[in-house]
Write an enzyme that holds these catalytic residues in place. Structure first.
Site, PDB file in Angstrom:
ATOM      1  N   ASP A   7       0.987  -1.233  -0.040  1.00 41.37           N
ATOM      2  CA  ASP A   7      -0.066   0.196   0.036  1.00 41.37           C
ATOM      3  C   ASP A   7       0.909   1.473   0.115  1.00 41.37           C
ATOM      4  OD1 ASP A   7      -2.561   1.637   0.188  1.00 41.37           O
ATOM      5  OD2 ASP A   7      -2.136   1.566   2.407  1.00 41.37           O
ATOM      6  N   ASP A   9      -0.253   5.035   1.097  1.00 43.63           N
ATOM      7  CA  ASP A   9      -0.305   5.992   1.990  1.00 43.63           C
ATOM      8  C   ASP A   9      -0.351   5.152   3.319  1.00 43.63           C
ATOM      9  OD1 ASP A   9      -1.123   8.038   0.250  1.00 43.63           O
ATOM     10  OD2 ASP A   9      -3.307   7.489   0.062  1.00 43.63           O
ATOM     11  N   ASP A 134      -2.183  -0.717   5.731  1.00 45.84           N
ATOM     12  CA  ASP A 134      -2.735  -0.194   7.039  1.00 45.84           C
ATOM     13  C   ASP A 134      -4.142  -0.567   7.404  1.00 45.84           C
ATOM     14  OD1 ASP A 134      -2.937   1.868   5.186  1.00 45.84           O
ATOM     15  OD2 ASP A 134      -3.365   3.038   6.809  1.00 45.84           O
TER      16      ASP A 134
END
Lengths: 180, 180
Positions: A7, A9, A134
């Site tokens: 991922d 961000d 996240d």
């Protein structure tokens, strides 16, 4: 070669740091990451700030300015010797981010081919052996192994393999036999 | 729900028609799809036209103007009752196309959520049961079933399930039992 999907961000790009800086400058506030354990920024600010705070990430230059998460470059470069690395980012939530994200990745991760960038929405379309993310919602239908990258908002989430930073990612993969 | 991944250019969007129109206008030429059996446009034009012809698809408005392939809307809308539809397009080859592609899809396929758009490069990162694409290179490492959408450049390729148009796609899926 096994595939690691990563991922963007809060995993390789510190979007939260930039969001907090811009929010604090706009409202002369002092919100820090320590205020956000188990919560998102929108959960701790006055209701009347919400709309403008949400708009911050929709500004054209937001994604161009992000800091690289400490250790992400070195660890991904090392892992790319043994694994195929893809960057899989939920860019469809912020369509204005496409070009800035593409350019940011090329600048900071020149060893990852743009052919290995994936701008998507739902991540259950991703075929990878590992997904470092996240947001646990992306692990629900993912068929590989989800690895939860620590972030203030997910700190109280349990039931997943958690890595607290990129050194932790390096240690985790050092403990996994590589399939060739 | 089983997943059908669908390519964009030459499958739902008639990029070749637009490319030919612009090329013919630029050079006062008369190249048609019939001239391109087994070949790409770059293979049939004078060498000195190549660079400018390649640049045509890199202009900002190119992808905004594409016609929808006949039947694509109706057939995909019907299939979306039984399958999850993702649009998977190799947009990383033309980074300037991101916004135009996003807007074009929203305009012509409003029943497909942007969360189901995937802008990628290599498609072996796609986890789907079926991939409808005009480029067989995307089938090589794809773990689902590749369905070759007929296009002039692939007409002599053998060894794949070929569909000649969207009515053919409808017939093919009507013959496959739906897994729920």
């Amino acid at each position: 070669m096994a595939i690691i999907a990563v991922d963007m961000d809060e995993v390789v790009a510190d979007a939260l740091d930039e969001h907090l800086s811009r929010y604090n400058a706009l409202y002369n506030a002092g919100v820090t990451k320590d205020h956000l354990t188990g919560r998102h920024l929108r959960d701790v600010i006055p209701y009347e700030h919400r709309q403008e705070t949400e708009q911050i990430v929709h500004s054209e230059d937001f994604f161009a300015d992000l800091k690289v998460m400490s250790g992400a470059q070195e660890v991904l470069k090392a892992l790319s010797q043994e694994y195929e690395i893809f960057i899989t980012t939920a860019a469809m939530e912020v369509p204005k981010s496409f070009t800035a994200k593409y350019e940011w990745l090329g600048k900071h991760f020149p060893f990852i081919s743009p052919m290995n960038y994936v701008f998507c929405g739902s991540k259950h379309i991703i075929a990878a052996d590992y997904l470092i993310d996240d947001n646990v919602r992306h692990f629900k239908l993912f068929k590989g192994k989800g690895i939860l990258f620590d972030a203030p908002h997910n700190r109280q989430v349990t039931g997943y393999t958690r890595v607290k930073d990129w050194q932790d990612v390096a240690r985790l993969f050092a403990s996994i036999p590589v399939c060739r």
